[in-house]
Design a protein around this motif. Structure first.
Motif, mmCIF file in Angstrom:
data_model
loop_
_atom_site.group_PDB
_atom_site.id
_atom_site.type_symbol
_atom_site.label_atom_id
_atom_site.label_comp_id
_atom_site.label_asym_id
_atom_site.label_seq_id
_atom_site.Cartn_x
_atom_site.Cartn_y
_atom_site.Cartn_z
ATOM 1 N N SER A 299 0.803 -1.229 0.000
ATOM 2 C CA SER A 299 0.000 0.000 0.000
ATOM 3 C C SER A 299 0.830 1.270 0.000
ATOM 4 C CB SER A 299 -0.926 0.024 1.228
ATOM 5 O OG SER A 299 -0.166 0.060 2.437
ATOM 6 N N ARG A 300 2.168 1.127 0.067
ATOM 7 C CA ARG A 300 3.004 2.321 0.182
ATOM 8 C C ARG A 300 4.349 2.091 -0.479
ATOM 9 N NH1 ARG A 300 5.592 4.613 5.806
ATOM 10 N NH2 ARG A 300 6.328 6.634 5.034
ATOM 11 N N SER A 301 4.850 3.126 -1.135
ATOM 12 C CA SER A 301 6.191 3.103 -1.716
ATOM 13 C C SER A 301 6.935 4.345 -1.259
ATOM 14 C CB SER A 301 6.138 3.066 -3.247
ATOM 15 O OG SER A 301 5.533 1.880 -3.714
ATOM 16 N N VAL A 302 8.181 4.172 -0.857
ATOM 17 C CA VAL A 302 9.036 5.289 -0.452
ATOM 18 C C VAL A 302 10.352 5.167 -1.202
ATOM 19 C CG1 VAL A 302 10.209 6.458 1.441
ATOM 20 C CG2 VAL A 302 7.983 5.393 1.841
ATOM 21 N N LEU A 303 10.722 6.241 -1.892
ATOM 22 C CA LEU A 303 11.967 6.234 -2.673
ATOM 23 C C LEU A 303 12.739 7.512 -2.394
ATOM 24 C CD1 LEU A 303 9.512 4.946 -4.662
ATOM 25 C CD2 LEU A 303 11.568 4.242 -5.879
ATOM 26 N N PHE A 304 14.059 7.444 -2.546
ATOM 27 C CA PHE A 304 14.937 8.535 -2.128
ATOM 28 C C PHE A 304 15.781 9.052 -3.285
ATOM 29 C CE2 PHE A 304 14.245 5.696 1.464
ATOM 30 C CZ PHE A 304 13.821 6.575 2.458
ATOM 31 N N LEU A 305 16.201 10.318 -3.124
ATOM 32 C CA LEU A 305 17.077 10.973 -4.107
ATOM 33 C C LEU A 305 18.034 11.885 -3.364
ATOM 34 C CD1 LEU A 305 17.764 11.757 -7.100
ATOM 35 C CD2 LEU A 305 16.098 13.613 -6.824
ATOM 36 N N ASP A 306 19.334 11.698 -3.592
ATOM 37 C CA ASP A 306 20.357 12.567 -3.008
ATOM 38 C C ASP A 306 20.710 13.642 -4.024
ATOM 39 O OD1 ASP A 306 20.469 10.897 -0.743
ATOM 40 O OD2 ASP A 306 21.936 9.591 -1.721
ATOM 41 N N LEU A 307 20.589 14.900 -3.606
ATOM 42 C CA LEU A 307 20.898 16.013 -4.494
ATOM 43 C C LEU A 307 21.894 16.954 -3.826
ATOM 44 C CD1 LEU A 307 17.505 17.119 -6.138
ATOM 45 C CD2 LEU A 307 19.433 15.964 -7.212
ATOM 46 N N VAL A 308 22.845 17.418 -4.613
ATOM 47 C CA VAL A 308 23.841 18.371 -4.133
ATOM 48 C C VAL A 308 23.487 19.749 -4.679
ATOM 49 C CG1 VAL A 308 26.282 18.982 -4.058
ATOM 50 C CG2 VAL A 308 25.597 16.574 -4.082
ATOM 51 N N THR A 309 23.354 20.736 -3.805
ATOM 52 C CA THR A 309 23.019 22.098 -4.211
ATOM 53 C C THR A 309 24.248 22.790 -4.787
ATOM 54 O OG1 THR A 309 23.546 23.031 -2.043
ATOM 55 C CG2 THR A 309 21.302 22.187 -2.368
ATOM 56 N N PRO A 310 24.049 23.898 -5.525
ATOM 57 C CA PRO A 310 25.206 24.642 -6.061
ATOM 58 C C PRO A 310 26.187 25.075 -4.988
ATOM 59 C CG PRO A 310 23.178 25.361 -7.108
ATOM 60 C CD PRO A 310 22.770 24.446 -6.009
ATOM 61 N N SER A 311 25.712 25.245 -3.744
ATOM 62 C CA SER A 311 26.603 25.662 -2.656
ATOM 63 C C SER A 311 27.365 24.494 -2.050
ATOM 64 C CB SER A 311 25.790 26.361 -1.563
ATOM 65 O OG SER A 311 24.808 25.481 -1.029
ATOM 66 N N GLY A 312 27.080 23.274 -2.530
ATOM 67 C CA GLY A 312 27.796 22.113 -2.043
ATOM 68 C C GLY A 312 27.088 21.324 -0.967
ATOM 69 N N GLU A 313 25.905 21.755 -0.556
ATOM 70 C CA GLU A 313 25.155 21.034 0.469
ATOM 71 C C GLU A 313 24.428 19.839 -0.150
ATOM 72 O OE1 GLU A 313 23.900 24.494 3.634
ATOM 73 O OE2 GLU A 313 22.617 24.175 1.894
ATOM 74 N N THR A 314 24.357 18.746 0.589
ATOM 75 C CA THR A 314 23.654 17.550 0.135
ATOM 76 C C THR A 314 22.359 17.393 0.917
ATOM 77 O OG1 THR A 314 25.728 16.423 -0.432
ATOM 78 C CG2 THR A 314 23.763 15.053 -0.148
ATOM 79 N N HIS A 315 21.255 17.247 0.173
ATOM 80 C CA HIS A 315 19.947 17.038 0.785
ATOM 81 C C HIS A 315 19.386 15.707 0.294
ATOM 82 C CE1 HIS A 315 19.602 21.039 2.569
ATOM 83 N NE2 HIS A 315 20.061 21.539 1.423
ATOM 84 N N VAL A 316 18.710 15.031 1.190
ATOM 85 C CA VAL A 316 18.054 13.771 0.845
ATOM 86 C C VAL A 316 16.569 14.029 0.668
ATOM 87 C CG1 VAL A 316 17.567 11.401 1.533
ATOM 88 C CG2 VAL A 316 19.768 12.445 2.139
ATOM 89 N N TYR A 317 16.099 13.818 -0.554
ATOM 90 C CA TYR A 317 14.667 13.971 -0.850
ATOM 91 C C TYR A 317 14.021 12.591 -0.849
ATOM 92 C CZ TYR A 317 15.585 18.798 -2.194
ATOM 93 O OH TYR A 317 15.945 20.120 -2.178
ATOM 94 N N ALA A 318 12.809 12.533 -0.341
ATOM 95 C CA ALA A 318 12.064 11.275 -0.298
ATOM 96 C C ALA A 318 10.665 11.511 -0.842
ATOM 97 C CB ALA A 318 11.989 10.728 1.121
ATOM 98 N N VAL A 319 10.201 10.594 -1.688
ATOM 99 C CA VAL A 319 8.836 10.637 -2.206
ATOM 100 C C VAL A 319 8.056 9.494 -1.562
ATOM 101 C CG1 VAL A 319 7.348 10.515 -4.234
ATOM 102 C CG2 VAL A 319 9.582 11.642 -4.376
ATOM 103 N N ASP A 320 6.980 9.848 -0.873
ATOM 104 C CA ASP A 320 6.131 8.871 -0.187
ATOM 105 C C ASP A 320 4.843 8.726 -0.992
ATOM 106 O OD1 ASP A 320 4.728 7.269 1.532
ATOM 107 O OD2 ASP A 320 4.919 8.568 3.281
ATOM 108 N N VAL A 321 4.630 7.552 -1.579
ATOM 109 C CA VAL A 321 3.462 7.305 -2.425
ATOM 110 C C VAL A 321 2.521 6.345 -1.709
ATOM 111 C CG1 VAL A 321 2.635 6.427 -4.647
ATOM 112 C CG2 VAL A 321 4.823 7.645 -4.514
ATOM 113 N N ARG A 322 1.260 6.760 -1.586
ATOM 114 C CA ARG A 322 0.242 5.905 -0.976
ATOM 115 C C ARG A 322 -0.624 5.317 -2.080
ATOM 116 N NH1 ARG A 322 0.896 5.972 4.862
ATOM 117 N NH2 ARG A 322 2.480 7.588 5.151
#
Length: 220
Positions: free
Chosen positions: A31-54
């Motif tokens: 009933s649920r899917s969760v997937l992740f994406l690591d992105l590096v900003t132009p300033s060099g910071e790394t953020h982890v994005y997650a998509v939660d699908v119901r």
């Protein structure tokens, strides 16, 4: 057309409520899917994005679903905090591009990061999700995984042929058409077990983010 479609999907995105990404539970496997994406900003910071699908939330019940439990069919989290939510299909804006999300009756059919230069890459599934379990199986048993993938494709192709023949049979039942081309009788009827096999094959392909509009829709 792609730009118009993306603008329409971006227009459906609403601000998130700032809630934390809920833990993935075993009973949410289908009933649920969760997937992740690591992105590096132009300033060099790394953020982890997650998509939660119901899953299992159709168009008629989405509004009630949101009102009842405060969740949308899809939500975007950055470093564990909800920043966007939307109905499906959708495109979530992220630095350097968008994350396109779409589902079918059998699961995910697309969840990719599309960069501004047009390059694409699929997101990384949660280890406990059905997509994550399928990916782990592929890594541990690549040959067996390839065989399973080939078998599911063959099942769907066979089901597609049978369904096409049944469609032609139904079409030639019309007197106006039968008068000119004759009546076609399909030599094969798709048995119940064949329908079940087709559905399971489509689900297996969805766990690998494999979707073909003709094969995975018409044949299942």
């Amino acid at each position: 057309m792609k730009n118009l479609k993306r603008r329409w999907q971006l227009g459906k995105v609403r601000p998130g409520d700032g809630s934390a990404l809920p833990d993935y539970r075993l009973w949410q496997l289908f009933s649920r899917s969760v997937l992740f994406l690591d992105l590096v900003t132009p300033s060099g910071e790394t953020h982890v994005y997650a998509v939660d699908v119901r899953h299992m939330v159709d168009a008629k019940t989405r509004k009630q679903h949101e009102d009842a439990v405060g969740k949308s069919p899809a939500a975007l989290y950055r470093d564990g905090v909800q920043i966007h939510r939307s109905n499906l299909p959708t495109s979530f804006p992220v630095p350097g591009g968008v994350i396109e999300v779409a589902t079918s009756a059998f699961g995910l059919k697309r969840i990719h990061f599309v960069a501004e230069d047009g390059t694409e890459r699929a997101l990384r599934p949660h280890d406990r999700s059905q997509e994550g379990l399928r990916a782990r199986f592929d890594r541990r048993f690549p040959r067996t995984s390839a065989v399973v993938g080939a078998v599911t494709l063959l099942i769907l192709l066979a089901a597609l042929v049978v369904n096409v023949m049944n469609g032609i049979e139904a079409l030639t039942r019309a007197p106006a058409i039968a008068e000119y081309v004759g009546r076609f009788v399909s030599p094969v009827d798709l048995p119940t077990w064949g329908t079940v096999a087709g559905v399971l094959s489509a689900v297996e392909r969805a766990t690998r983010l494999r979707f073909n509009r003709l094969i995975d829709t018409v044949s299942s």
